[in-house]
Scaffold this motif. Sequence first.
Motif, short mmCIF file in Angstrom:
data_model
loop_
_atom_site.label_atom_id
_atom_site.label_comp_id
_atom_site.label_asym_id
_atom_site.label_seq_id
_atom_site.Cartn_x
_atom_site.Cartn_y
_atom_site.Cartn_z
N GLY A 80 0.81 -1.22 0.00
CA GLY A 80 0.00 0.00 0.00
C GLY A 80 0.84 1.26 0.00
N SER A 89 -1.37 -1.24 7.76
CA SER A 89 -1.81 -0.78 6.45
C SER A 89 -2.79 -1.82 5.94
CB SER A 89 -0.64 -0.65 5.48
OG SER A 89 -1.10 -0.47 4.15
N LYS A 90 -3.82 -1.38 5.23
CA LYS A 90 -4.86 -2.32 4.79
C LYS A 90 -4.35 -3.32 3.76
CE LYS A 90 -8.88 0.58 5.81
NZ LYS A 90 -10.03 1.32 5.25
N THR A 91 -3.21 -3.06 3.15
CA THR A 91 -2.67 -4.02 2.19
C THR A 91 -1.35 -4.61 2.69
OG1 THR A 91 -1.59 -2.23 0.95
CG2 THR A 91 -3.77 -2.96 0.20
N ARG A 250 -11.66 -0.74 -4.41
CA ARG A 250 -10.31 -0.39 -3.99
C ARG A 250 -10.12 1.10 -3.68
NH1 ARG A 250 -6.31 -0.75 -7.05
NH2 ARG A 250 -4.73 -1.61 -5.62
N TYR A 254 -9.02 1.46 0.11
CA TYR A 254 -7.60 1.68 0.30
C TYR A 254 -7.12 3.09 -0.04
CZ TYR A 254 -7.42 -3.48 -0.19
OH TYR A 254 -7.60 -4.83 -0.07
N ALA A 256 -6.93 3.64 -3.22
CA ALA A 256 -6.17 3.22 -4.41
C ALA A 256 -6.48 4.13 -5.60
CB ALA A 256 -6.51 1.77 -4.76
N GLY A 297 -3.83 7.08 -1.12
CA GLY A 297 -3.63 6.51 0.20
C GLY A 297 -4.54 7.04 1.27
#
Length: 374
Positions: A80, A89-91, A250, A254, A256, A297
Amino acid sequence: GICIDASSGYEVRRAMDMGVPAEKISLSSQELPTDFEELVKLGVKINCCSISQLERFGKAFANTSQKVGVRVNPGVGSGGFSSSTTGFSKTNVGGPSSSFGIWHEFVTDGTVPAIVEKYGLEVERIHTHIGSGSDPAIWQQTAKLSLSFCAIWDTVTSLNLGGGYKVGRNPDEKTTDLIEIGSPVADAFKDFAKEHGRELKMEIEPGTYLVANAGALVTKIQDKVSTKSSSSDDGHIFLKMDAGMTDVLRPSLYGAIHPITILPGTGKSEDIGTDVESVVVVGHCCESGDLMTPKPGEPEALEERPLRTAELGDIAVMDGSGAYCAGMSTKNYNSFPESPEVLVTADGEVHLIRKRQDPKQIYENECDVPDGVF
């Protein structure tokens, strides 16, 4: 050499229904399915992702030398927009802020080996995965650390290093060079073979790397509103798509960033204009978080993006939608039906591979409340 990496028992069953042999499926799940014993007997390979999963597995196959995989949290993560290897972090699915896998110290302090010995299991695979969009240096570091876990059991034949290879969806993003990051890891595998007298099979999970840029969300601009004011600079022009978080989550989840292109609704290239305006693109849900152009982000912050000036009926194409999009969407929110999917071949042929959902399918499993409840 291609196999299925499943994240739930349901994904396992779905893959088998589509004809994938059970022995070609590996399961690493946050929730060990209730039918895991049956799946193992069918040939599915299970990686235990917690101490309790390993205990349950061991009790089910005590003293049978049943083969099992162990997913390890190596203590660091990467993914991320966060540069931290230990923060949340979500990823990011490694490090002390992640619940994925068995904490590495329980592997090295004898806790996991003791459970394996108690139930007479045979560890055949070590599995690690540190996040999506991983930093190459951190990935290489983790790969070498993971090899040390393989040395604990001489029965280990495979090391799964997960995926998370960065895909450049946008012009300023770099796609991971697999040769560049893989060469030092391949050398580490060779060194392991020399030291321990056995070769390990390397497994990776490159799904996103292969298909992220193979898919696009094609939508229509169904509305356009402005909150601009002559007395303030706080307003924006909003383009509203006839899709949204019901198709691609996404950006909302996130923060994203996906590239978006505006094309004329006529479908004629000569109608592509040159005028550009700064806009915020949003989805069709009654949800302020249905935002397609967040600040990088920061899913809670919107950001204007310069796009071709759009009229109602124009087409908006969101690229980079081939992974973690349709499958992760907030399907049926506001009762929007699932979108159709089409496959375009290299010679331009178009094939429908998923029909648009009939709205009645959304509520066909709902049951009437018995008389007298209210």
